[in-house]
Scaffold this motif. Structure first.
Motif, PDB file in Angstrom:
ATOM      1  N   LEU A   4       0.818  -1.210   0.000  1.00  0.00           N
ATOM      2  CA  LEU A   4       0.000   0.000   0.000  1.00  0.00           C
ATOM      3  C   LEU A   4       0.853   1.260   0.000  1.00  0.00           C
ATOM      4  CD1 LEU A   4      -2.734  -0.870   2.660  1.00  0.00           C
ATOM      5  CD2 LEU A   4      -2.836  -1.211   0.196  1.00  0.00           C
ATOM      6  N   ILE A   5       1.989   1.188   0.679  1.00  0.00           N
ATOM      7  CA  ILE A   5       2.806   2.395   0.866  1.00  0.00           C
ATOM      8  C   ILE A   5       4.047   2.377  -0.020  1.00  0.00           C
ATOM      9  CG2 ILE A   5       1.986   2.746   3.209  1.00  0.00           C
ATOM     10  CD1 ILE A   5       4.476   1.343   4.222  1.00  0.00           C
ATOM     11  N   SER A   6       4.076   1.416  -0.959  1.00  0.00           N
ATOM     12  CA  SER A   6       5.249   1.285  -1.822  1.00  0.00           C
ATOM     13  C   SER A   6       4.900   1.675  -3.250  1.00  0.00           C
ATOM     14  CB  SER A   6       5.778  -0.149  -1.766  1.00  0.00           C
ATOM     15  OG  SER A   6       6.120  -0.494  -0.442  1.00  0.00           O
ATOM     16  N   HIS A   7       5.889   1.466  -4.144  1.00  0.00           N
ATOM     17  CA  HIS A   7       5.704   1.741  -5.561  1.00  0.00           C
ATOM     18  C   HIS A   7       4.611   0.850  -6.116  1.00  0.00           C
ATOM     19  CE1 HIS A   7       6.696   1.769  -9.926  1.00  0.00           C
ATOM     20  NE2 HIS A   7       7.085   3.019  -9.662  1.00  0.00           N
ATOM     21  N   HIS A   8       4.067   1.261  -7.228  1.00  0.00           N
ATOM     22  CA  HIS A   8       2.925   0.546  -7.805  1.00  0.00           C
ATOM     23  C   HIS A   8       3.233  -0.931  -8.050  1.00  0.00           C
ATOM     24  CE1 HIS A   8      -0.885   0.156  -9.838  1.00  0.00           C
ATOM     25  NE2 HIS A   8      -0.287  -0.332 -10.939  1.00  0.00           N
ATOM     26  N   ASN A  33       9.105   3.650   1.700  1.00  0.00           N
ATOM     27  CA  ASN A  33       9.750   4.965   1.749  1.00  0.00           C
ATOM     28  C   ASN A  33      10.434   5.345   0.434  1.00  0.00           C
ATOM     29  OD1 ASN A  33       9.027   5.164   4.494  1.00  0.00           O
ATOM     30  ND2 ASN A  33      10.900   4.074   5.097  1.00  0.00           N
ATOM     31  N   TYR A  34      10.104   4.649  -0.654  1.00  0.00           N
ATOM     32  CA  TYR A  34      10.701   4.989  -1.950  1.00  0.00           C
ATOM     33  C   TYR A  34       9.592   5.260  -2.941  1.00  0.00           C
ATOM     34  CZ  TYR A  34      13.290   4.596  -6.321  1.00  0.00           C
ATOM     35  OH  TYR A  34      13.828   4.834  -7.563  1.00  0.00           O
ATOM     36  N   ILE A  82       1.809  -1.190  10.906  1.00  0.00           N
ATOM     37  CA  ILE A  82       2.595  -0.518   9.859  1.00  0.00           C
ATOM     38  C   ILE A  82       1.992   0.834   9.505  1.00  0.00           C
ATOM     39  CG2 ILE A  82       3.352  -0.677   7.452  1.00  0.00           C
ATOM     40  CD1 ILE A  82       3.523  -3.692   7.795  1.00  0.00           C
ATOM     41  N   LEU A  83       0.682   0.877   9.303  1.00  0.00           N
ATOM     42  CA  LEU A  83       0.046   2.120   8.882  1.00  0.00           C
ATOM     43  C   LEU A  83       0.172   3.218   9.922  1.00  0.00           C
ATOM     44  CD1 LEU A  83      -3.218   0.706   7.234  1.00  0.00           C
ATOM     45  CD2 LEU A  83      -1.123   1.481   6.108  1.00  0.00           C
ATOM     46  N   GLU A  84       0.260   2.846  11.202  1.00  0.00           N
ATOM     47  CA  GLU A  84       0.403   3.849  12.253  1.00  0.00           C
ATOM     48  C   GLU A  84       1.703   4.626  12.111  1.00  0.00           C
ATOM     49  OE1 GLU A  84      -0.193   6.040  15.821  1.00  0.00           O
ATOM     50  OE2 GLU A  84      -1.541   4.974  14.462  1.00  0.00           O
ATOM     51  N   LEU A  85       2.742   3.949  11.573  1.00  0.00           N
ATOM     52  CA  LEU A  85       4.027   4.625  11.400  1.00  0.00           C
ATOM     53  C   LEU A  85       3.940   5.736  10.366  1.00  0.00           C
ATOM     54  CD1 LEU A  85       6.356   1.485  11.362  1.00  0.00           C
ATOM     55  CD2 LEU A  85       5.921   3.022  13.275  1.00  0.00           C
ATOM     56  N   TYR A  86       3.034   5.538   9.393  1.00  0.00           N
ATOM     57  CA  TYR A  86       2.897   6.522   8.316  1.00  0.00           C
ATOM     58  C   TYR A  86       1.680   7.423   8.511  1.00  0.00           C
ATOM     59  CZ  TYR A  86       6.408   3.721   5.928  1.00  0.00           C
ATOM     60  OH  TYR A  86       7.567   3.076   5.597  1.00  0.00           O
ATOM     61  N   LYS A  87       1.033   7.285   9.669  1.00  0.00           N
ATOM     62  CA  LYS A  87      -0.134   8.099  10.002  1.00  0.00           C
ATOM     63  C   LYS A  87      -1.215   8.015   8.917  1.00  0.00           C
ATOM     64  CE  LYS A  87       1.803   9.389  13.747  1.00  0.00           C
ATOM     65  NZ  LYS A  87       1.362   8.766  15.031  1.00  0.00           N
ATOM     66  N   ASP A 114      -2.359   2.969  21.828  1.00  0.00           N
ATOM     67  CA  ASP A 114      -1.407   3.839  21.158  1.00  0.00           C
ATOM     68  C   ASP A 114      -1.680   3.957  19.662  1.00  0.00           C
ATOM     69  OD1 ASP A 114      -0.805   1.125  20.989  1.00  0.00           O
ATOM     70  OD2 ASP A 114       1.278   1.534  20.423  1.00  0.00           O
ATOM     71  N   ILE A 115      -2.619   3.198  19.126  1.00  0.00           N
ATOM     72  CA  ILE A 115      -2.938   3.279  17.706  1.00  0.00           C
ATOM     73  C   ILE A 115      -3.978   4.360  17.526  1.00  0.00           C
ATOM     74  CG2 ILE A 115      -3.724   1.997  15.681  1.00  0.00           C
ATOM     75  CD1 ILE A 115      -2.828  -0.545  17.002  1.00  0.00           C
ATOM     76  N   SER A 116      -3.532   5.549  17.253  1.00  0.00           N
ATOM     77  CA  SER A 116      -4.450   6.682  17.185  1.00  0.00           C
ATOM     78  C   SER A 116      -5.130   6.817  15.838  1.00  0.00           C
ATOM     79  CB  SER A 116      -3.686   7.973  17.501  1.00  0.00           C
ATOM     80  OG  SER A 116      -2.627   8.157  16.561  1.00  0.00           O
ATOM     81  N   SER A 117      -4.601   6.111  14.807  1.00  0.00           N
ATOM     82  CA  SER A 117      -5.146   6.281  13.461  1.00  0.00           C
ATOM     83  C   SER A 117      -6.115   5.167  13.071  1.00  0.00           C
ATOM     84  CB  SER A 117      -3.997   6.327  12.438  1.00  0.00           C
ATOM     85  OG  SER A 117      -3.243   5.123  12.490  1.00  0.00           O
TER      86      SER A 117
END
Length: 767
Positions: A74-78, A84-85, A111-116, A134-137
């Motif tokens: 989800l948070i990576s290249h297509h 983070n790239y 994982i998603l919590e790290l990227y908000k 602690d999972i606020s999102s």
């Protein structure tokens, strides 16, 4: 284009939506609800008017490794998983929705919590996630787990199911469910009879597992526990389905239980039902998250085209749903025409109305859309806070639905009062033992759970008027238990009534004696100039007859419902009138003695012989009794009283005598007068006088004393109206004794032997 990613816990084929697998029954409506909601948002100009909302769908395979892999995608290249790239086309990911299992959401959140990146879960409840403060999102569309526990308890209590089993998988999640539910059930008086734990498995590969399932199925078919609460998560659901299937294949007796299931189980999205007879779940009760009918969704489903190139899921779904294959696939099965009707599918396999899980996904899309719209408004600076405001109020309402027969659809969902009867059948019992019916109380069995008890009859004088009462209780004072000891009956009033046979008999007897006394008095008036009437003081004779007449009549004061006036008059009138009668008898006796003594030469007794002496005796004796009665009335008088306890089934309406000492003083004084009269008459019975009445007076006083001596023990040993009857009988008997013994011989001579009623004849007869 802003993208929303949905992660589902079911296999979906690989296509342009980045998904994989071959079985589309499970959760396919979830996909359709997401597509439908996104289309509605994009077509609505009032929401995100310059932005197109897109989506991607990934499969978690209910596996932690695949969940983490796809979350990184989800948070990576297509095309490459490199966190983070960013290179090439950038993904404008604003939110993630998933998954149906709480574990999936927990893995994604780490994982998603790290990227908000905001994540929305639509699972029924997520204890694993909710504990991570602690999972606020992470936001939840479904109610908290605690509300479902409350609903389960209320449902069990409504049907009076207090001896139930629990069905879970043998893992940490199952043990957590057992622990929390047990605490709630115990607080509400519900016992857990058995806890069945099944091992998670996926098929028949393990022969030992099959044997365990067969043993469990046999145990379930034989147990007397009729209701099981099922933690219907994925593992428990799979275990129960295989259990029932293996039991059927191994010819195990039918497992006819009531399954109370949590909201995780969506029957209409489960492909397993094609291989399992849905009748195994006939009568089951399932909780569901609240849902509403979404306008246009039914029409959207009817317009699905299995030949559509934009939906890579529909061809496989169509083949599985209708058991056919399209022309481009080599198969021996019949071909799909594309004209098959989704609405012809049984509701247990595919719902034409939006299910509760799909409704949560639908709401999640709109929550994200409205939050984005508010976030992009000029005055809004903290978009995440705005999004949180839209998602922090989860719906806290559960619906209870009944799983109907094979052809059930949402449109003909049975109403509450219909499923109460389980299709016209008797609601099953779920108790350790039978109900304790009214008339019995529960008594705990030593060494067994508190729901197990024996039924013991209520002790004498107590009742229980409801089912399963812990203790019997006493009726109110004016009531008494019936023979079955399950009802209180109003006590009848107990008093000597004029309508009762005994009251009528005594009243008629009193009137008869009164008439007799009046007749005797009339005879004496008519023959007042004869020697017999004149003898022994004519005035004393009249006084005695009048007092006897009043004695007979005063007995009528004792009949009827006691009132304040009658209670005050009863004993006082009786005591004074009887004292006049007995003192008249005493005066007659003393007159005989004094007359004999006055005839002796030189006797000084002549001055005592006369009317003045006899009148003084009567007035003096009566005055003493009257003083006692006045003192009684002035200090502690009689009063009406309701005796609730002496008779078990009646209320005694009586005259409480007030001061018992004064009552017995009145009786004692009359007894003393009678005893003195008896003694004097006894010694004077042989005096040589022509008109000597001492012999008759002796007999009358003997009768009088005998009656009242027997009255005391009888009075103390009887209760209610019979006490009054005893006193009336004593009054009538003693008065009749005086009347008969003294006046019957005289009346006999006056009426039947008038020739003897002369002074000469009486002297001659005496010689």
């Amino acid at each position: 284009v802003l993208s929303i990613t949905a992660v589902f816990s079911a296999p979906i084929p690989r296509n342009c939506f980045h998904c994989m697998s071959s079985n589309l029954f499970l959760n396919y409506q979830h996909v359709l609800s997401l597509v439908f909601a996104v289309n509605e948002v994009n077509e609505n100009p009032s929401i995100l008017s310059n932005i197109t909302l897109g989506f991607q769908i990934y499969d978690s395979y209910c596996h932690a490794k695949m969940t983490y892999q796809n979350t990184l995608n989800l948070i990576s290249h297509h095309r490459k998983t490199i966190p983070n790239y960013k290179c090439g086309v950038e993904k404008n990911l604003v939110a993630a929705i998933g998954g149906l299992e709480s574990e999936t959401s927990s893995h994604m959140a780490s994982i998603l919590e790290l990227y908000k990146i905001l994540q929305i879960t639509y699972s029924s409840f997520t204890p694993a996630v909710s504990e991570k403060d602690d999972i606020s999102s992470l936001y939840q569309m479904a109610p908290s787990e605690e509300h479902q526990y409350t609903g389960i308890v209320q449902l069990l209590l409504y049907f009076q199911w207090k001896w139930v089993g629990i069905f879970v998988t043998a893992d940490d999640k199952g043990e957590t469910f057992v622990k929390k539910l047990t605490r709630q059930l115990s607080r509400n008086g519900i016992c857990i009879a058995v806890t069945e734990r099944v091992v998670n498995h996926s098929g028949f590969g393990d022969n030992g597992l099959i044997e365990k399932c067969q043993n469990t199925a046999e145990s379930l078919s034989k147990t007397n526990v009729n209701v099981f609460v099922v933690n219907a998560d994925k593992n428990t659901k799979t275990g129960l389905q295989w259990l029932l299937l293996i039991g059927r294949m191994m010819s195990v007796s039918p497992i006819n239980k009531v399954w109370v299931m949590t909201a995780d189980w969506d029957f209409s999205s489960d492909p397993f039902h094609k291989d399992l007879d849905i009748q195994n779940f006939h009568g089951a009760l399932s909780f569901a998250i609240h849902s509403s009918e979404v306008k246009g969704f039914h029409h959207f489903l009817l317009n699905l085209n299995p030949h559509s190139e934009t939906d890579g899921f529909i061809r496989l779904f169509w083949q599985q749903a209708f058991g056919c294959q399209f022309l481009d696939v080599e198969t021996e099965e019949e071909f799909c025409t594309g004209e098959e009707k989704l609405e012809s599918l049984p509701g247990a396999f595919f719902e034409m109305q939006m299910t509760s899980q799909s409704y949560s996904i639908y709401n999640a899309i709109y929550a994200v859309a409205h939050a984005l719209h508010a976030m992009l408004a000029p005055r809004t600076k903290q978009g995440e806070m705005v999004l949180g405001n839209y998602l922090r109020s989860p719906n806290q309402y559960f619906q209870v639905i009944l799983l109907m027969k094979r052809q059930r659809t949402n449109r003909n969902r049975i109403e509450y009062m219909q499923y109460l009867l389980f299709y016209g059948q008797v609601v099953p019992l779920a108790l350790c033992n039978d109900y304790c019916h009214p008339g019995y109380s529960r008594q705990r069995k030593e060494g067994e759970p508190f729901c197990c008890y024996v039924c013991t009859p209520c002790p004498e004088g107590n009742i229980s008027n409801q089912t399963d009462m812990d203790d019997c209780f006493q009726c109110q004072e004016d009531q008494y238990p019936n023979q079955e000891r399950n009802q209180c009956i109003s006590k009848k009033e107990n008093f000597l009534s004029y309508e009762a046979p005994l009251g009528i008999s005594l009243a008629l007897l009193a009137l008869a004696f009164s008439a007799t006394t009046a007749m005797v008095f009339g005879i004496f008036i008519k023959h007042q100039n004869t020697p017999i009437v004149k003898a022994n003081n004519q005035n004393l004779t009249y006084t005695l007859l009048i007092s006897l007449l009043l004695c007979f009549l005063c007995s009528l004061l004792f009949i009827g419902r006691p009132q304040l006036l009658t209670c005050n008059l009863r004993q006082t009138a009786f005591g004074i009138i009887f004292s006049v009668a007995v003192s008249s008898v005493l005066a007659k006796t003393l007159t005989v003695v004094l007359a004999f003594m006055a005839t002796k030469p030189g006797s000084k007794m002549r001055k005592w012989v006369g009317k003045r002496f006899s009148t003084s005796i009567v007035l003096g004796c009566a005055s003493i009794q009257a003083s006692i009665c006045m003192l009684w009335l002035g200090t502690d008088p009689p009063f009406p009283h309701l005796d609730m306890h002496s008779l078990p089934e009646e209320v005694i309406v009586e005259c409480n005598e007030g001061s018992a000492n004064m009552f017995y003083s009145v009786l004692g004084y009359m007894g003393m007068l009678a005893l003195v009269s008896f003694v004097v008459a006894f010694f004077a019975r042989k005096l040589p006088d022509t008109f000597n009445e001492a012999k008759f007076i002796t007999f009358s006083m003997l009768v009088f004393c005998s009656v009242w001596l027997s009255f005391v023990p009888s009075y103390l040993s009887t209760k209610g109206k019979y006490i009054v009857a005893v006193e009336i009988f004593s009054i009538l008997a003693s008065s009749a004794g005086i009347l008969g013994c003294i006046f019957f011989p005289k009346c006999y001579i006056i009426v039947f032997k008038p020739e003897l009623n002369s002074k000469g004849q009486l002297k001659k007869r005496n010689k």
